[in-house]
Design an enzyme around this catalytic site. Structure first.
Site, PDB file in Angstrom:
ATOM      1  N   ASP A  59      16.502  10.837  -8.417  1.00 13.10           N
ATOM      2  CA  ASP A  59      17.985  11.537  -8.278  1.00 13.10           C
ATOM      3  C   ASP A  59      18.580  11.224  -6.852  1.00 13.10           C
ATOM      4  OD1 ASP A  59      18.400  12.055 -10.893  1.00 13.10           O
ATOM      5  OD2 ASP A  59      17.888  14.019 -10.657  1.00 13.10           O
TER       6      ASP A  59
ATOM      7  N   LYS B 276       3.412   4.444  -1.176  1.00 14.87           N
ATOM      8  CA  LYS B 276       3.422   5.392  -2.306  1.00 14.87           C
ATOM      9  C   LYS B 276       4.505   6.226  -2.008  1.00 14.87           C
ATOM     10  CE  LYS B 276      -1.292   4.769  -1.431  1.00 14.87           C
ATOM     11  NZ  LYS B 276      -1.939   4.480  -0.073  1.00 14.87           N
TER      12      LYS B 276
ATOM     13  N   HIS C 151       0.997  -1.378  -0.003  1.00 21.20           N
ATOM     14  CA  HIS C 151       0.051   0.084   0.079  1.00 21.20           C
ATOM     15  C   HIS C 151       1.014   1.412  -0.113  1.00 21.20           C
ATOM     16  CE1 HIS C 151      -3.515   2.509   1.943  1.00 21.20           C
ATOM     17  NE2 HIS C 151      -4.210   2.122   0.833  1.00 21.20           N
TER      18      HIS C 151
ATOM     19  N   ASP D 247      -0.642  16.564  19.950  1.00 19.32           N
ATOM     20  CA  ASP D 247      -0.163  18.011  20.769  1.00 19.32           C
ATOM     21  C   ASP D 247       0.516  19.031  20.099  1.00 19.32           C
ATOM     22  OD1 ASP D 247      -1.365  16.881  23.033  1.00 19.32           O
ATOM     23  OD2 ASP D 247       0.903  16.100  23.878  1.00 19.32           O
TER      24      ASP D 247
ATOM     25  N   LYS E 283      -4.616  10.509   5.593  1.00 15.21           N
ATOM     26  CA  LYS E 283      -4.252   9.717   6.918  1.00 15.21           C
ATOM     27  C   LYS E 283      -2.960  10.406   7.771  1.00 15.21           C
ATOM     28  CE  LYS E 283      -3.990   6.911   2.560  1.00 15.21           C
ATOM     29  NZ  LYS E 283      -5.287   6.001   2.771  1.00 15.21           N
TER      30      LYS E 283
ATOM     31  N   HIS F  40      -9.266  10.953   1.868  1.00 19.64           N
ATOM     32  CA  HIS F  40      -8.472   9.697   1.820  1.00 19.64           C
ATOM     33  C   HIS F  40      -7.020  10.060   2.716  1.00 19.64           C
ATOM     34  CE1 HIS F  40      -6.021   6.859  -0.413  1.00 19.64           C
ATOM     35  NE2 HIS F  40      -6.981   6.229  -0.070  1.00 19.64           N
TER      36      HIS F  40
END
Length: 483
Positions: A232, A227, A225, A408, A403, A401
């Protein structure tokens, strides 16, 4: 020899008995496997209920989705050491830094879980718009001079996917070292010719956990999952955005697809290279280290960042333990954005305990996520949260979507990990752990800007929701640990 009707009935009766006993033996064996794996009791009970009360269907689901990979070695220790030796970020002695005691604890925990080094000297750019992210991403790809490493759960052959592929092909023809990993199930709707076109241009392109026979049952449930992108050896991208039009164009009818992604430069980029190398070596089944070397950018600051990875083969539930430790450290506030809210029992209790201790706990989930089933399952956890004083907000403009968890205003974790069982136990995930006050204030401001587009859940109105909805929530709550 001719069988009479009585003999035929007797044979059918015995055949039914034999088949029933055989099926019962298989179910008992499956239950024993569940118990021997010492898995979460709630999850184990969910599987046992499915196996016993859903004849046939429960067994099929268990074969495809019920096994645990915990502790399985996908790479030899020798291969891991070789990769770590070549791609180990410069270590920082945290004893010489001014850090909060709770941050020191989180840093040490992350290092224990996956040898994640704490880094400083980093720059972070935050994207909440798919268009802005992909405009910058494509610009960086076009300017790449040596190498491009991409790893995405979803890489589709739609408009944005074709644009990215065209740039990759052009840079490959210019002689760059380009490697692409995509999840086979996540990118299943993309045509094979899309990836073959990149391969023919000299791009090393491979699916993660290809699902085919006879490995179907062993691979379908385990998804990569992550991404990630490394350009470079200098620029990194990580977050929740896949390569697909929905992140730029939304869902149609004015519905947005709201997500969070980061562009990073600095010492932590080497951790991204290491993570990519581990997954690539698993795919290639050879002791190969990408010919990508990190670029020391000369950035000098105190921006502290770690990369925490987790997956079903790790010894521990890395992300769940990190989330639990971070929640327990909260003194003032806990702000959470997640598309699916299906917490483990310990995390659910931790959030309630924090709220009861007068910590300001706020959870933001989409009012209408992309799965009706997961919507009911997520809503089943809301009532207990509200009773404990947790504030729950439903994001109305479209699909949320993002996450993100902010503790604090001083600690942020964000990446590919949803606040649900699948991310914690079945998926290969990666999250940034950010200890920088300036970046984290930006993240807090973004959270409260999103809050303006939410509907706060009122506990009195929530109790009056339709009985049919509550029944569906209870049903899907029962099986939520295996969703």
């Amino acid at each position: 020899m001719t069988l009479n009707l009585g003999d035929s009935i007797l044979i059918d009766k015995w055949l039914l008995i034999v088949l029933t006993l055989a099926y019962a033996a298989i179910i008992v064996a499956a239950v024993i496997v569940v118990l021997r794996e010492n898995r979460n009791p709630i999850r184990a009970l969910s599987w046992i209920i499915a196996l016993v009360f859903l004849p046939g269907v429960g067994l099929v689901f268990f074969i495809f989705f019920g096994r645990s990979l915990r502790g399985l070695q996908l790479l030899t220790r020798h291969s891991k050491r070789k990769i770590m030796h070549k791609h180990s970020p410069r270590r920082v002695n945290i004893n010489n830094l001014q850090l909060l005691p709770d941050h020191r604890s989180i840093i040490k925990l992350s290092h224990s879980l996956c040898h994640s080094p704490f880094t400083i000297n980093n720059e972070i750019e935050i994207f909440t718009s798919g268009k802005e992210k992909f405009d910058r991403f494509k610009e960086d790809l076009r300017k790449a001079k040596h190498s491009i490493l991409l790893q995405y759960y979803i890489f589709l052959d739609d408009e944005i996917g074709q644009e990215v592929a065209d740039i990759l092909i052009e840079r490959a023809k210019a002689g760059l070292n380009i490697k692409v990993m995509y999840d086979h199930v996540g990118s299943f709707s993309a045509n094979n010719s899309f990836f073959k076109r990149m391969q023919q241009a000299g791009i090393a392109t491979h699916p993660f956990f290809r699902v085919n026979f006879p490995q179907l049952a062993n691979r379908l449930n385990w998804r990569n999952h992550r991404k990630l992108a490394i350009i470079d050896g200098e620029i990194g991208y990580i977050g929740g955005m896949n390569i697909a039009d929905r992140y730029v164009k939304g869902l149609g009818k004015g519905k947005v697809w709201r997500d969070t992604h980061f562009r990073i430069k600095g010492d932590v980029v080497e951790s991204l290279i290491y993570s990519f190398a581990i997954d690539w070596n698993f795919l290639k089944k050879e002791p190969y280290v990408p010919e990508v070397k990190p670029v020391h950018t000369g950035i000098q600051n105190d921006c502290g960042v770690q990369l925490l990875t987790g997956g079903p083969t790790e010894r521990w539930n890395n992300l769940a333990l990190l989330f639990l430790r971070a929640i327990a450290s909260a003194k003032k506030s806990i702000l959470i954005q997640t598309p699916y809210f299906l917490p483990t029992d310990s995390l659910h209790n931790a959030l309630q305990a924090a709220a009861l201790a007068k910590v300001d706990v706020r959870i933001m989930i989409p009012d209408h996520p992309d799965s009706r089933l997961l919507r009911y399952a997520s809503f089943s956890y809301v009532t207990q949260c509200l009773k404990a004083g947790v504030k729950v907000y439903l994001y109305e403009p479209g699909m949320l979507h993002s996450k993100v968890m902010i503790i604090d205003d001083a600690f942020v974790t964000s990446g590919s990990t949803n606040f649900d069982f699948r991310s914690f136990e079945n998926n290969f995930e990666s999250n940034l752990l950010i200890y920088d006050q300036s970046v984290n204030r930006q993240m807090r401001d973004i959270f409260f800007d999103d809050l303006k587009q939410c509907r706060k859940v009122n506990i009195e109105k929530w109790r009056k929701r339709p009985i049919g909805q509550r029944i569906l929530e209870s049903i899907f709550r029962l099986v939520s640990p295996i969703l």
